[in-house]
Structures are given as structure tokens and as C-alpha cells.
Design a protein around this motif. Structure first.
Motif, mmCIF file in Angstrom:
data_model
loop_
_atom_site.group_PDB
_atom_site.id
_atom_site.type_symbol
_atom_site.label_atom_id
_atom_site.label_comp_id
_atom_site.label_asym_id
_atom_site.label_seq_id
_atom_site.Cartn_x
_atom_site.Cartn_y
_atom_site.Cartn_z
ATOM 1 N N ALA A 180 37.017 -59.940 19.522
ATOM 2 C CA ALA A 180 35.732 -60.625 19.656
ATOM 3 C C ALA A 180 34.845 -60.378 18.438
ATOM 4 O O ALA A 180 34.098 -61.273 18.004
ATOM 5 C CB ALA A 180 35.026 -60.158 20.932
ATOM 6 N N ALA A 181 34.920 -59.185 17.864
ATOM 7 C CA ALA A 181 34.135 -58.887 16.661
ATOM 8 C C ALA A 181 34.606 -59.747 15.490
ATOM 9 O O ALA A 181 33.788 -60.303 14.740
ATOM 10 C CB ALA A 181 34.253 -57.405 16.321
ATOM 11 N N ILE A 182 35.914 -59.864 15.320
ATOM 12 C CA ILE A 182 36.467 -60.681 14.231
ATOM 13 C C ILE A 182 36.087 -62.142 14.415
ATOM 14 O O ILE A 182 35.583 -62.806 13.500
ATOM 15 C CB ILE A 182 38.002 -60.530 14.183
ATOM 16 N N LEU A 183 36.342 -62.660 15.628
ATOM 17 C CA LEU A 183 36.063 -64.069 15.894
ATOM 18 C C LEU A 183 34.570 -64.353 15.840
ATOM 19 O O LEU A 183 34.143 -65.403 15.335
ATOM 20 C CB LEU A 183 36.634 -64.445 17.266
ATOM 21 N N GLY A 184 33.759 -63.409 16.336
ATOM 22 C CA GLY A 184 32.309 -63.597 16.312
ATOM 23 C C GLY A 184 31.753 -63.698 14.905
ATOM 24 O O GLY A 184 30.841 -64.497 14.646
ATOM 25 N N ASN A 185 32.292 -62.917 13.973
ATOM 26 C CA ASN A 185 31.839 -62.994 12.585
ATOM 27 C C ASN A 185 32.096 -64.373 11.994
ATOM 28 O O ASN A 185 31.284 -64.886 11.212
ATOM 29 C CB ASN A 185 32.545 -61.929 11.743
ATOM 30 N N VAL A 186 33.209 -64.981 12.349
ATOM 31 C CA VAL A 186 33.504 -66.330 11.863
ATOM 32 C C VAL A 186 32.634 -67.353 12.600
ATOM 33 O O VAL A 186 32.095 -68.280 11.985
ATOM 34 C CB VAL A 186 35.002 -66.662 12.043
ATOM 35 N N ALA A 187 32.486 -67.187 13.906
ATOM 36 C CA ALA A 187 31.710 -68.146 14.702
ATOM 37 C C ALA A 187 30.278 -68.262 14.188
ATOM 38 O O ALA A 187 29.702 -69.365 14.147
ATOM 39 C CB ALA A 187 31.723 -67.728 16.172
ATOM 40 N N ARG A 188 29.694 -67.136 13.799
ATOM 41 C CA ARG A 188 28.303 -67.156 13.328
ATOM 42 C C ARG A 188 28.154 -67.847 11.978
ATOM 43 O O ARG A 188 27.030 -68.149 11.552
ATOM 44 C CB ARG A 188 27.758 -65.730 13.265
ATOM 45 N N ALA A 189 29.265 -68.138 11.305
ATOM 46 C CA ALA A 189 29.212 -68.824 10.012
ATOM 47 C C ALA A 189 29.411 -70.330 10.138
ATOM 48 O O ALA A 189 29.290 -71.058 9.158
ATOM 49 C CB ALA A 189 30.283 -68.240 9.079
ATOM 50 N N LEU A 190 29.699 -70.809 11.342
ATOM 51 C CA LEU A 190 30.055 -72.219 11.512
ATOM 52 C C LEU A 190 28.847 -73.140 11.396
ATOM 53 O O LEU A 190 27.735 -72.798 11.802
ATOM 54 C CB LEU A 190 30.700 -72.449 12.880
ATOM 55 N N GLY A 191 29.112 -74.340 10.870
ATOM 56 C CA GLY A 191 28.178 -75.446 10.970
ATOM 57 C C GLY A 191 28.615 -76.360 12.095
ATOM 58 O O GLY A 191 29.698 -76.179 12.676
ATOM 59 N N PRO A 192 27.825 -77.379 12.438
ATOM 60 C CA PRO A 192 28.186 -78.289 13.534
ATOM 61 C C PRO A 192 29.519 -79.003 13.342
ATOM 62 O O PRO A 192 30.182 -79.352 14.321
ATOM 63 C CB PRO A 192 27.020 -79.291 13.536
ATOM 64 N N LYS A 193 29.928 -79.215 12.087
ATOM 65 C CA LYS A 193 31.189 -79.915 11.827
ATOM 66 C C LYS A 193 32.369 -78.963 11.627
ATOM 67 O O LYS A 193 33.520 -79.405 11.523
ATOM 68 C CB LYS A 193 31.051 -80.799 10.582
ATOM 69 N N SER A 194 32.106 -77.687 11.581
ATOM 70 C CA SER A 194 33.163 -76.705 11.285
ATOM 71 C C SER A 194 34.094 -76.526 12.470
ATOM 72 O O SER A 194 33.724 -76.723 13.625
ATOM 73 C CB SER A 194 32.536 -75.350 10.934
ATOM 74 N N LYS A 195 35.314 -76.109 12.162
ATOM 75 C CA LYS A 195 36.307 -75.757 13.168
ATOM 76 C C LYS A 195 36.875 -74.370 12.846
ATOM 77 O O LYS A 195 36.907 -73.957 11.685
ATOM 78 C CB LYS A 195 37.453 -76.766 13.189
ATOM 79 N N ILE A 196 37.293 -73.667 13.900
ATOM 80 C CA ILE A 196 38.113 -72.467 13.732
ATOM 81 C C ILE A 196 39.478 -72.782 14.323
ATOM 82 O O ILE A 196 39.578 -73.221 15.471
ATOM 83 C CB ILE A 196 37.515 -71.247 14.450
ATOM 84 N N LEU A 197 40.524 -72.582 13.539
ATOM 85 C CA LEU A 197 41.888 -72.823 13.993
ATOM 86 C C LEU A 197 42.560 -71.477 14.205
ATOM 87 O O LEU A 197 42.880 -70.766 13.245
ATOM 88 C CB LEU A 197 42.654 -73.665 12.968
ATOM 89 N N ILE A 198 42.739 -71.108 15.463
ATOM 90 C CA ILE A 198 43.423 -69.863 15.816
ATOM 91 C C ILE A 198 44.901 -70.173 15.983
ATOM 92 O O ILE A 198 45.273 -70.988 16.834
ATOM 93 C CB ILE A 198 42.858 -69.266 17.118
ATOM 94 N N ILE A 199 45.731 -69.556 15.169
ATOM 95 C CA ILE A 199 47.175 -69.795 15.236
ATOM 96 C C ILE A 199 47.831 -68.534 15.788
ATOM 97 O O ILE A 199 47.946 -67.519 15.108
ATOM 98 C CB ILE A 199 47.750 -70.162 13.855
ATOM 99 N N ASP A 200 48.212 -68.596 17.043
ATOM 100 C CA ASP A 200 48.822 -67.462 17.731
ATOM 101 C C ASP A 200 49.688 -67.999 18.858
ATOM 102 O O ASP A 200 49.617 -69.183 19.213
ATOM 103 C CB ASP A 200 47.749 -66.522 18.295
ATOM 104 N N MET A 201 50.475 -67.117 19.446
ATOM 105 C CA MET A 201 51.318 -67.523 20.559
ATOM 106 C C MET A 201 50.484 -67.696 21.830
ATOM 107 O O MET A 201 49.446 -67.061 21.993
ATOM 108 C CB MET A 201 52.418 -66.493 20.797
ATOM 109 N N LEU A 202 50.960 -68.567 22.702
ATOM 110 C CA LEU A 202 50.339 -68.798 23.996
ATOM 111 C C LEU A 202 51.229 -68.202 25.079
ATOM 112 O O LEU A 202 52.377 -68.610 25.244
ATOM 113 C CB LEU A 202 50.155 -70.292 24.246
ATOM 114 N N ALA A 203 50.701 -67.212 25.784
ATOM 115 C CA ALA A 203 51.441 -66.597 26.889
ATOM 116 C C ALA A 203 51.199 -67.420 28.143
ATOM 117 O O ALA A 203 50.098 -67.407 28.695
ATOM 118 C CB ALA A 203 50.993 -65.155 27.088
#
Length: 455
Positions: free
Chosen positions: A342-365
Motif C-alpha cells: 500500500a505504501a508503494i502503490l500510494g506513492n504512485v497514486a498520489r502522483a496521478l493526474g485525471p488521465k493517468s493510469k497505473i498498470l499493475i502486472i502481477d499474477m491473479l490468484a
């Protein structure tokens, strides 16, 4: 007498194999053979990306075969299979380390096989021990015993030849068995059995260290090369990531690969979508290696600023802020427990603009709460109680997706991380002020979770 499960599995397997055969022909691929020593295009996901239909037909075929084995194998034999898996690993690693696999691949007529006595003499080994190791290796489908005590590689064994991906999963994994042995004590008896800390895991017990895995690797002189080489096993995902996500739909001109290592992924994305620009962020020692590689591979892009490599610790605030940027987190969050993730993702989330995306590439259990053979893969993502038809195939494709479950245990053992279910991803993402806008299923084990600000 009705044999309902057996009949359904047989019907499903026939359906899957028929489609696999049809898609092989549509793709103009040669027939598969265990008697060939020549690599098949399907054996190398780094250079060949199968059609989605072929990928799905192969996965369903493997799932059916796994469920058939579960249905008809005795429990005792199943348990013995589990118990003696470690010997299979050791036999393969022994043949890699001694150079026997390379030798068998280079003989003038590899399909005829080489007598064990010749191999023992060539490598200074005992022939009686060697024949048992080779027979165990062959029983796992890596080789053939062409005549009594003579062995030939089949095509699958070529993955262990120098320069191939399978080699990185062999002798490079020193300490793996020690780690595995520590898990039971850690989970059931240790003072850390209820801890979710990344420095209170089976890794610390196995290696007798207070450091978390990445710090320990760095102090032991293997942080950059051995870790990046091991990650190169995952480079087989690159083609699917580039092909199966609609990069052209991004409304931001720059993609930032957070913890992006050598930069090979964004380099492939730039090749396919030259209108984009890219930034790779990682720790200082990794960025030095990335810059060196890109000076050779993309000198013009470095000079023009189209490609940049910069030092950044993802536990610190993200310096790239606003609508200009979208971000990639590939095989990052599964390393970490929920608090750190959550700390890692939160640091990126706080940098987003309205058009920005975060692409998380990981396995789905995918929880194995029902069974289906005909529903589309996206239906497995549905988080509801809808009753689906029972075709005796696990919703996570059972044996075809064992790697996901095994990798989750591995992440747990080394960092208290895990592979997350969709419900767990949604909880993590929502807690960072984000929402999942789409899930893109790849022609590989991971998926891409596309996230945006939850406005």
C-alpha cells in the motif's frame, strides 16, 4: 454405470485437444514430438507468442490432464509424487552443473543417445549413480532412454542449454531447498508465525539473517546480476504484455516503469509504439546497469530524452507527477505484504493526474470456488455467487495454473508477500484512492490490472 466426472473430463479433454490441434494447424506450426531433439516454436515463449485461442486450448488441455490425474491416481502415489519432487530437481540440476546436458545436445547424432558409461568416463562420474539420475530425469519428460542405459535429450531439455530461460531456474537457485525446509517451522512453531513483516519470514530463518531478502542479496554480492538474471526468466512475458494491452489508448505521452530493472519491457513497448516516451526508475546500482545497456541499445533515444533511466526508491514520493505520466508496477507489489504494498502503490497514486493510469502486472490468484470448462476467462474474475456449470475443471485451471499458487507460497516465504485474488487487489487499490478500470488477461500467468483515480 454412470461415471459422470470421468465422462465430463474425457469430453472436455477431447474438446480441448481438438481445438489445440486446429489452432496448431491454423498457425502453421509443425507437429509436437517427444522424440525430437529440435526445439518447437511453442517451447520458447520469448520468441513465439501463440494465438489467444491456442493459448487457451493448451491451458484447458493441461487442466483436464491434471484433473484426470487427480481423479484416478491413488492418494498414496500422489503423496509420494510430492515427497520425491525434490529428487527430480536435484537430478536436473546435477545434469546442468556437470555439463552433461550441453554435451548431449552437441553430439553428432543427438537422437541416437549416448551410453551412460561414455558419459561417466567423460565427466569422471560413477556410471551406476549416473544411470539412476538420468532415468529420474527421463521419467519427468526431459529425456529418452533410447536403449538400455543410453540417453538422448528431447526437445524440452533445450531450455537448460546455456542462454535459455530454464537454465536460470536451475543451479542459480542456491539455498532454495534450505528455504523450503524452513517454511513448516516458520508457519507452525516460530515466534513469527503470526507476523506479516518482510523481515520475519522463512528467509531469515533459513539464511540466519535479520535482513530482508533484497538487502541480504545486496550484501552478499548478488543484488544486480543474479537477481536481474533470475528476473530474465520472466522476460518470456514481454511479448504478451506488449501485445495484449492496448497501449495506444493511453492518454499520457510518458510511461514510467517503477522498479523497471534493465528497461527491457519499456524498450519493447517503445519499439511497438514509437509515439510514447519512457522512464525507468530503480535503485542506483540497477540504474547504472540499465543506462549502460540502453547506451548500447537505444543511444538516440537516450540523447533525445525519449528514454530516461533515473534513480528512485519506490518507498519515497513519486517525482513524476501529473497528466503526462502513466505508471507500470511489474512484479513489484507481490513481493511485499499489504502494508508495504500500500505504501508503494500510494506513492504512485498520489502522483496521478485525471488521465493517468497505473498498470499493475502481477499474477491473479483465482479462488477455486467452482468449476467450469466453457466460460470465458473473464468470467473467473466475477466476484459473485452466480452458479456456473460444473465440468470438473477448476476455475483457476488447476494443474495448468499450479505455478500461481506455488509462486504465492514462495513470495510468502521470502517476504511475506503473495499473489492476490481480485478481491484482495480491489481492497489494496481502493485503500490507495484508486479503482480497477479493467483487467487484461495475458497469454501468460500474470494479468494487467489497469487502475485510475477513484473520482
Amino acid at each position: 454405470m454412470a461415471h459422470a466426472e470421468l465422462d465430463r473430463l474425457q469430453e472436455c479433454l477431447n474438446f480441448a485437444l481438438d481445438n489445440f490441434r486446429k489452432e496448431m494447424d491454423n498457425s502453421q506450426l509443425p507437429p509436437l514430438s517427444q522424440h525430437s531433439s529440435v526445439e518447437h516454436p511453442l517451447d520458447d515463449p520469448i520468441t513465439y507468442l501463440p494465438s489467444m485461442a491456442l493459448f487457451e486450448a493448451r491451458r484447458l488441455s493441461l487442466a483436464c490432464l491434471g484433473e484426470l490425474k487427480n481423479l484416478i491416481q491413488t492418494p498414496l502415489d500422489k503423496r509420494m509424487d510430492e515427497r520425491y519432487t525434490a529428487y527430480s530437481i536435484v537430478c536436473t540440476d546435477t545434469l546442468i552443473k556437470t555439463g552433461i546436458i550441453d554435451y548431449l545436445s552437441d553430439v553428432p547424432n543427438p537422437s541416437q543417445g549416448v551410453p551412460t558409461a561414455e558419459l561417466a568416463s567423460r565427466f569422471g562420474l560413477d556410471s551406476r549413480k549416473l544411470v539412476r539420475i538420468l532415468r529420474c530425469y527421463a521419467a519427468n519428460g526431459w529425456a529418452r532412454e533410447t536403449r538400455d542405459c543410453s540417453f538422448a535429450l528431447n526437445r524440452c531439455s533445450r531450455t537448460f542449454i546455456n542462454g535459455h530461460a530454464g537454465l536460470e531456474l536451475g543451479v542459480s537457485m542456491s539455498g532454495f531447498i534450505t528455504l523450503v525446509q524452513a517454511i513448516q517451522y516458520w508457519v507452525t512453531e516460530s515466534d513469527w508465525k503470526l507476523s506479516h513483516s518482510p523481515v520475519q519470514t522463512a528467509f531469515q530463518i533459513a539464511f540466519k539473517t535479520p535482513l530482508h531478502r533484497f538487502s541480504w542479496l545486496g550484501q552478499n554480492g548478488c543484488s544486480v546480476m543474479s537477481m536481474s538474471n533470475h528476473v530474465q526468466v520472466m522476460k518470456c512475458l514481454r511479448q504478451s504484455i506488449v501485445a495484449d494491452y492496448p497501449w495506444e489508448t493511453l492518454e499520457t505521452p510518458v510511461i514510467v516503469d517503477v522498479g523497471g530493472g534493465k528497461g527491457r519491457l519499456v524498450s519493447a513497448i517503445l519499439d511497438a509504439h514509437p509515439s510514447l516516451r519512457a522512464v525507468v526508475q530503480d535503485l542506483e546500482n540497477v540504474v547504472a546497469l540499465t543506462s549502460s545497456i540502453m547506451h548500447e541499445c537505444r543511444p538516440r533515444d537516450l540523447e533525445s530524452g525519449k528514454f530516461k533511466a533515473e534513480v528512485h526508491d519506490f518507498f519515497q514520493p513519486q517525482p513524476r507527477i501529473g497528466n503526462e505520466y502513466s505508471f507500470i508496477l511489474r512484479h513489484v507489489l507481490h513481493d511485499w505484504p499489504d502494508k508495504e504494498a500500500a505504501a508503494i502503490l500510494g506513492n504512485v497514486a498520489r502522483a496521478l493526474g485525471p488521465k493517468s493510469k497505473i498498470l499493475i502486472i502481477d499474477m491473479l490468484a483465482v479462488p477455486n470456488v467452482d468449476s467450469t470448462a466453457t466460460a470465458s476467462a473473464k468470467s473467473f474474475l466475477l466476484d459473485n455467487d452466480t452458479k456456473r456449470p460444473d465440468y470438473s475443471i477448476a476455475s483457476h485451471f488447476g494443474s495448468a495454473s499450479k505455478l500461481v499458487s506455488a509462486y504465492s507460497v514462495d513470495m510468502m516465504a521470502v517476504m511475506n508477500g503473495c499473489e492476490r485474488s481480485l478481491r484482495e487487489w480491489e481492497t489494496l487499490v481502493k485503500g490507495c484512492g484508486l479503482r480497477i478500470t479493467n483487467v487484461y488477461l495475458l497469454r501468460a500467468h500474470p494479468s494487467i490490472f489497469e487502475c485510475a483515480l477513484d473520482t
